[in-house]
Enzyme design. Structure first.
Site, short mmCIF file in Angstrom:
data_model
loop_
_atom_site.label_atom_id
_atom_site.label_comp_id
_atom_site.label_asym_id
_atom_site.label_seq_id
_atom_site.Cartn_x
_atom_site.Cartn_y
_atom_site.Cartn_z
N ASN A 153 0.79 -1.34 0.07
CA ASN A 153 -0.16 0.06 0.05
C ASN A 153 0.77 1.30 -0.05
O ASN A 153 0.42 2.37 -0.51
CB ASN A 153 -0.91 0.03 1.07
N GLU A 248 3.83 -4.22 12.16
CA GLU A 248 2.87 -3.29 12.16
C GLU A 248 1.73 -3.65 11.30
O GLU A 248 1.87 -3.94 10.11
CB GLU A 248 3.68 -2.01 11.28
N CYS A 286 -3.89 1.33 7.10
CA CYS A 286 -4.16 0.75 8.10
C CYS A 286 -4.84 1.74 9.09
O CYS A 286 -5.59 1.38 9.90
CB CYS A 286 -2.74 0.26 9.07
#
Length: 480
Positions: A153, A248, A286
């Site tokens: 991303n 993460e 996220c």
């Protein structure tokens, strides 16, 4: 004929026996072919990194800082080229891709600054009689080679968050970019090759996912930095319990709008930020806004504004400067988002706008009356979809934020400083943003989550701490 992009093995170009295609998710055109390293080449990269570790850890700070400064400068000079590449391999609108390159420029600049200022600390030990004449120097040293596993991303900036801190502390890094988006990382390799870093200090290896378990378990790679899904992240952590693993992972970020955020200007601002950051990157962040939790006194007015502003998001060809929302990374991702929204509707949710798919593109979508048993209510959608929830108090709002397996960031729209500090204390997240969406991230601040959102922190200085350990030197017999 499309040229096959070589990868970077211990600082030099290399090509394997096979390759794979990278295609544009908007129109399916071939963007490039990428060489795949052989097993022998992967072994060569790991061996070179392990061999280089002692000497790299001992390099003067100015050498590492100069290399990082060079990368920052060259990224800035090549901004438009690299932004176009990000858009081509990722589908990200060009205006967001330019912003990503700008962030990576800053990440490498901060890493250069931190490499120069990391001095450790000193302490006198004669505070007790047994320490008379003793003085301590505490410094940090690399834990060893870092295996950095990056997601699709943010194919440049999240790569930067692994590579820059590793170089800053003198830890060799083997970078594994996402299979869908390896090209930005390979360009970064071009720039790293222009520096004077030792040959084994870095490799960029587009290793297929099925070959990663063996690399993850390799004992010569004691530090693993992974950004991606919680499922894969915890599989990695469980497979190597004695390694230092930073994760993460995902989130389902909430934007809370409280009763005191009630003026026309307040609600316009909240709706604008919510609409923008539920859809930027196609919702593939996220900390994209996934849940809007609004006090009943402002709910109706806010919903009207949010829907209007989501409808105003410009969709289409991501290479167009005017486009806000492009396609998802591929058609399968869009189909998954579609199935989640369909599931919610089947269970009683109402789609206020959007809810349609065309190829890899999913329309910006707002859902109300989301039932608790819908997958959209609990999992990370990673698409341009937000849900609206009405609450009757701050207590209920904060409880709703915490009613999640994830805890990455939350945004709280309030003017009350007491409420701001209460949110900081009570919300089970890694970051609280007051007066804005949860999607704000400054790349120098500590970034990470709690619960299923992962362990460890990014942000250059904080990642440098994660990649190192403290070692104390005690000097004896000193006249202090």
């Amino acid at each position: 004929m499309t040229t096959t992009h070589e990868f970077w093995l211990a600082g030099r170009r290399a090509s394997g026996d096979t390759d794979f295609e990278v295609r544009h998710s908007y129109d399916g055109r071939l963007v490039g072919r990428v060489a795949v390293p052989t097993d022998a080449q992967i072994e060569e990269a790991v061996a070179a990194a392990a061999a280089a570790a002692p000497a790299f850890a001992a390099t003067p700070a100015h050498v590492r800082a100069a290399a990082l400064d060079h990368v920052s400068k060259r990224l800035a000079e090549r901004t438009e080229e690299i932004a176009r590449l990000i858009t081509a391999e990722n589908g990200k609108p060009i205006k967001w891709a330019r912003g990503e390159v700008g962030r990576a420029v800053s990440v490498f600049r901060w890493a250069a600054e931190e490499a120069r200022r990391t001095n450790g600390e000193t302490m006198r030990l004669d505070t007790d009689p047994g320490g008379t004449g003793r003085f301590a120097v505490v410094r940090r040293f690399p834990k060893g080679v870092v295996l950095g596993i990056a997601p699709f991303n943010f194919p440049l900036n999240l790569v930067a968050h692994k590579v820059a801190p590793a170089i800053a502390v003198g830890a060799p890094i083997i970078l594994k970019p996402a299979p869908a988006t390896p090209l930005s990382a390979l360009v970064l390799g071009e720039i790293l090759a222009e520096t004077d870093l030792p040959a084994g200090a870095w490799s960029v290896l587009p290793v297929p996912n099925e070959k990663m378990p063996a690399l993850v378990r390799d004992e010569r790679l004691p530090v693993i930095s992974f950004t991606g899904s919680d499922k894969v992240g915890y599989q990695i952590m469980d497979s190597v319990p004695r390694k230092h693993v930073t994760l993460e992972l995902g989130g389902n970020a909430a934007a809370v709008v409280l009763a005191d955020w009630s003026s026309e200007a307040d609600l316009d601002w909240a709706a604008t930020r919510i609409a923008m950051f539920s859809n930027y990157q196609g919702g593939q962040s996220c900390i994209s806004v996934q849940r809007v939790i609004a006090d009943a006194t402002v709910y109706d007015a806010l919903v009207e504004k949010v829907v209007a502003k989501v409808q105003a998001q410009v969709t289409g060809d991501p290479s167009d400067d005017a486009v806000d929302v492009g396609p998802l990374v591929d058609e399968n991702a869009a189909k998954r988002v579609e199935s989640w929204v369909d599931d919610a509707v089947a269970k009683g949710a109402k789609v206020l706008t959007g809810g349609t798919r065309e190829g890899a593109a999913y329309a910006p979508t707002v859902v109300a009356d989301l039932p608790a048993d819908a997958i959209l209510a609990t999992a990370e959608v990673f698409g341009p979809v937000l849900s609206l929830h009405r609450v009757d108090s701050t207590d209920e709002a904060f409880a709703a934020v915490n009613d999640s397996a994830f805890g990455l960031q939350a945004g709280v729209f309030t003017h009350d400083v007491q409420t701001a500090f209460r949110a900081h204390r009570e919300l089970e997240v890694g970051g609280v943003v007051i007066g804005d969406a949860p999607s704000y991230r400054a790349d120098q601040m500590p970034y990470g989550g709690v619960k299923d959102s992962g362990v460890g922190r990014e942000g250059v200085k904080y990642a440098m701490a994660d990649f190192t350990y403290e070692k104390v030197l005690v000097l004896t017999g000193l006249d202090l």
